[in-house]
Design an enzyme around this catalytic site. Structure first.
Site, PDB file in Angstrom:
ATOM      1  N   ASP A  55       0.828  -1.194   0.000  1.00  0.00           N
ATOM      2  CA  ASP A  55       0.000   0.000   0.000  1.00  0.00           C
ATOM      3  C   ASP A  55       0.871   1.257   0.000  1.00  0.00           C
ATOM      4  OD1 ASP A  55       0.985  -0.229   2.542  1.00  0.00           O
ATOM      5  OD2 ASP A  55      -0.952  -0.152   3.559  1.00  0.00           O
TER       6      ASP A  55
ATOM      7  N   GLU B   8       1.671   4.873   1.927  1.00  0.00           N
ATOM      8  CA  GLU B   8       1.526   5.518   3.234  1.00  0.00           C
ATOM      9  C   GLU B   8       2.218   6.874   3.208  1.00  0.00           C
ATOM     10  OE1 GLU B   8       1.634   1.698   6.174  1.00  0.00           O
ATOM     11  OE2 GLU B   8       3.372   2.014   4.871  1.00  0.00           O
TER      12      GLU B   8
ATOM     13  N   GLU C 275       4.286 -11.722  32.595  1.00  0.00           N
ATOM     14  CA  GLU C 275       2.905 -12.191  32.441  1.00  0.00           C
ATOM     15  C   GLU C 275       2.821 -13.375  31.488  1.00  0.00           C
ATOM     16  OE1 GLU C 275      -1.417 -10.449  30.946  1.00  0.00           O
ATOM     17  OE2 GLU C 275       0.134  -9.076  31.668  1.00  0.00           O
TER      18      GLU C 275
ATOM     19  N   LYS D 147       1.396 -17.199  32.213  1.00  0.00           N
ATOM     20  CA  LYS D 147       0.392 -17.892  31.393  1.00  0.00           C
ATOM     21  C   LYS D 147       0.920 -19.259  30.946  1.00  0.00           C
ATOM     22  CE  LYS D 147      -1.777 -13.692  29.523  1.00  0.00           C
ATOM     23  NZ  LYS D 147      -3.110 -13.882  30.118  1.00  0.00           N
TER      24      LYS D 147
END
Length: 253
Positions: free
Chosen positions: A50, A52, A145, A149
Site C-alpha cells: 500500500d 503511506e 505475564e 500464562k
C-alpha cells in the site's frame, strides 16, 4: 482478480506524488512537510504494497487520517502537527523497535524547511536511560505475564493457546533486544530474523525464534522447554545488563 492488484513501483510513486499534490492544493501554505513512509519509502515495496503518507500541517490541533482503496490499490494519509509528531517520534514504548522505523526512513516529497531531517535527529537522540526504562517495563508488563500464562497452561491448559503464546514470547524478547541495542526492525515480518542478528542476546533466544519461525508448534513439551529456557536466559541476561525487573510505571521501587 478482486483487488489489490499488482502495481509497479513507478505506478505507486506516481500515485503517491499525485496524492501529495492534492494535499498541497487543498492545504496550501499550511503544509509544513509531506513525506512517504513504509515500504515505499524504503524501496522494499512489493507488487501488492500500500501507499503511506505523512502530511504535517502548521495549524492542525488534533491529528487524523484518511484511509481508502481505489479497488486496485490502498492508500493511507496521516495528518498531524509538528509538535505532536515530534513527540510521537521521541516517545519510547515497549514496541518502539517495530513502530518507530518509519520516523528514520521517511522519503520527503515536499519539505522546504528540512522538517524530516530535524525529526530524524530528534528521534535518534533519546537518552539511553529512557530505553533502559522501556526494557524494564517490558520485562514486567509483558514477559513476566507471558511466563505466568505458560506455567498455568502446563498445569491446567488449554494447550491450544501454546503456539500463539510462543510467538508472543519470542516477539516480546525481540522487542527487548531492539530496545537494548536501540535498533528498529524493518517490518513486522522481519522482527525475528533481524533480532537473531544481534550479538548480545539471552541464552535460549535463538532456539525459541527458530522454533517459532519453523512453524512446527505442535509439540507442547518442546514449546514449554524452549520458552522456559529462554526465560531463564533472559533473567541472567537482564541481571548482567543491569535491568531491574521490580518496576512500577517505569519507576524502580
Amino acid at each position: 482478480m478482486i483487488g489489490p492488484r499488482e502495481v509497479t513501483r513507478e505506478e505507486r510513486m506516481n500515485i503517491a506524488n499525485g496524492i501529495a499534490k492534492q494535499l498541497l492544493d487543498k492545504y496550501g501554505a499550511d503544509v509544513e512537510a509531506i513525506g512517504i513512509y513504509g515500504s515505499l519509502a524504503r524501496e522494499t515495496d512489493g507488487p501488492f504494497s500500500d501507499i503511506e503518507i505523512k502530511c504535517i500541517l502548521h495549524s492542525l490541533e488534533d491529528g487524523f487520517s484518511y484511509e481508502w482503496t481505489s479497488g486496485d490499490w490502498k492508500a493511507e494519509v496521516n495528518l498531524d502537527n509538528k509538535e505532536s509528531f515530534i513527540e510521537e517520534a521521541t516517545a519510547i514504548e515497549e514496541d518502539w523497535p517495530l513502530t518507530h522505523g518509519q520516523f528514520f526512513t521517511i522519503l520527503p516529497v515536499y519539505d522546504p524547511m528540512g522538517f524530516f531531517e530535524e525529526l530524524r535527529q530528534q528521534a535518534g537522540s533519546v537518552d539511553n536511560s529512557i530505553f533502559k526504562e522501556a526494557v524494564c517495563k517490558t520485562l514486567v508488563e509483558e514477559m513476566y505475564e507471558y511466563i505466568g500464562k505458560l506455567r498455568n497452561i502446563k498445569i491446567q491448559g488449554p494447550a491450544t493457546y501454546l503456539p500463539a503464546l510462543a510467538i508472543k514470547i519470542a516477539t516480546g524478547g525481540a522487542m527487548i533486544l531492539g530496545l537494548h541495542h536501540k535498533r528498529y526492525f524493518t517490518t513486522a515480518a522481519q522482527v525475528l530474523p533481524e533480532a537473531l542478528l544481534f550479538t548480545d542476546k539471552p541464552c535460549g533466544f535463538d532456539e525459541l525464534c527458530q522454533l517459532v519461525m519453523s512453524g512446527h508448534l505442535y509439540d507442547s513439551k518442546r514449546i514449554f522447554d524452549a520458552c522456559e529456557d529462554f526465560w531463564n536466559g533472559l533473567m541472567d541476561w537482564s541481571k548482567k545488563n543491569g535491568y531491574i525487573i521490580n518496576y512500577s510505571n517505569g519507576v524502580p521501587f
